[in-house]
Design a protein around this motif. Sequence first.
Motif, PDB file in Angstrom:
ATOM      1  N   ASP A  84     -44.975 116.014 102.872  1.00  0.00           N
ATOM      2  CA  ASP A  84     -44.195 114.965 102.988  1.00  0.00           C
ATOM      3  C   ASP A  84     -42.801 115.214 103.188  1.00  0.00           C
ATOM      4  N   ARG A 117     -36.910 114.833 100.378  1.00  0.00           N
ATOM      5  CA  ARG A 117     -38.297 114.039 100.009  1.00  0.00           C
ATOM      6  C   ARG A 117     -37.407 112.789  99.365  1.00  0.00           C
ATOM      7  N   GLY A 168     -38.912 115.405 105.146  1.00  0.00           N
ATOM      8  CA  GLY A 168     -38.402 115.659 106.348  1.00  0.00           C
ATOM      9  C   GLY A 168     -37.468 116.728 106.130  1.00  0.00           C
ATOM     10  N   HIS A 224     -33.616 117.358 113.191  1.00  0.00           N
ATOM     11  CA  HIS A 224     -34.407 116.617 112.298  1.00  0.00           C
ATOM     12  C   HIS A 224     -36.121 116.649 112.803  1.00  0.00           C
ATOM     13  N   ASP A 250     -40.266 115.511 110.898  1.00  0.00           N
ATOM     14  CA  ASP A 250     -40.728 115.052 109.609  1.00  0.00           C
ATOM     15  C   ASP A 250     -41.697 116.458 109.306  1.00  0.00           C
ATOM     16  N   LYS A 251     -41.826 116.830 108.012  1.00  0.00           N
ATOM     17  CA  LYS A 251     -42.683 117.782 107.528  1.00  0.00           C
ATOM     18  C   LYS A 251     -44.136 117.508 107.838  1.00  0.00           C
ATOM     19  N   ALA A 252     -44.826 118.388 108.747  1.00  0.00           N
ATOM     20  CA  ALA A 252     -46.441 118.128 109.015  1.00  0.00           C
ATOM     21  C   ALA A 252     -46.925 119.332 108.627  1.00  0.00           C
ATOM     22  N   TYR A 264     -42.669 123.082 115.315  1.00  0.00           N
ATOM     23  CA  TYR A 264     -41.908 121.774 115.525  1.00  0.00           C
ATOM     24  C   TYR A 264     -40.973 121.885 116.771  1.00  0.00           C
TER      25      TYR A 264
END
Length: 244
Positions: A154, A176, A156, A140, A142-144, A129
């Motif tokens: 899903d 979430r 962040g 911050h 987004d979770k990927a 990231y």
Amino acid sequence: MSAVPALYSCVITHVRTAPRRHTLRHRTYMWLVDPDRPPRLPFVLRPLARFDPRDHFTGSLSSIRAGLDAFLAGHGVGLDGGRVVMLAHARVLGHVFNPLTLYWCHGPGGDLRCVVAEVHNTYGQRHCYLLRPDATGTAHADKAFYVSPFFPVDGGYRMRLPVPAERLDLTVHLDRAAGRTFTATVRGTRHEPRPATLLRLALRHPWSTLAVSAAIRFHGIRLYLRGLPLQPRPDDHRTPERTT
């Protein structure tokens, strides 16, 4: 900017708040190093601290710094020769597992340009990231990437990642749709990387990185036996050549 190399004796805590509360706490030690200038140890202690480029990024370049620079270049970021400090576990007796490796990336004037968070899961995959922390060290993303078998990909992350100094104080939250579901913290104290200090920490925490991965798996089994449902892993779960 922090002086390197340095050792941090630390406590890593994972607190899962949903769907069931569960806490994992583990004592270990980590290195803060300049990947361009890894620590030079006496020959007899070298098996206790090795930094191998195969363990980071694509694993295909000649050095960790080369892998970092290639990742940054793929995202339009140049450091112009600026300094990098990396927080990670080293290979100990041939084994390493780094749930999270952090790279604080500076310009030639010492300005912090970005932070790279490299995440490894227990399936042998990794993902990076690119973060832009604010003045408080908070960023911050987004979770990927699939990490825990109990969480889908899903939500962040909210990460507080100040550059380590005398104290190491890092926090990662996973938020979430239903709210905050997971928090990880790393708290530690800085030590000069003297041979005696490394030997003392290695004896206190033998096979430190193996213990980390074993603890994660053990607690995962406990959660599964408590009835926590597993989330399917995405079909394409290979480590990509370029990650975001």
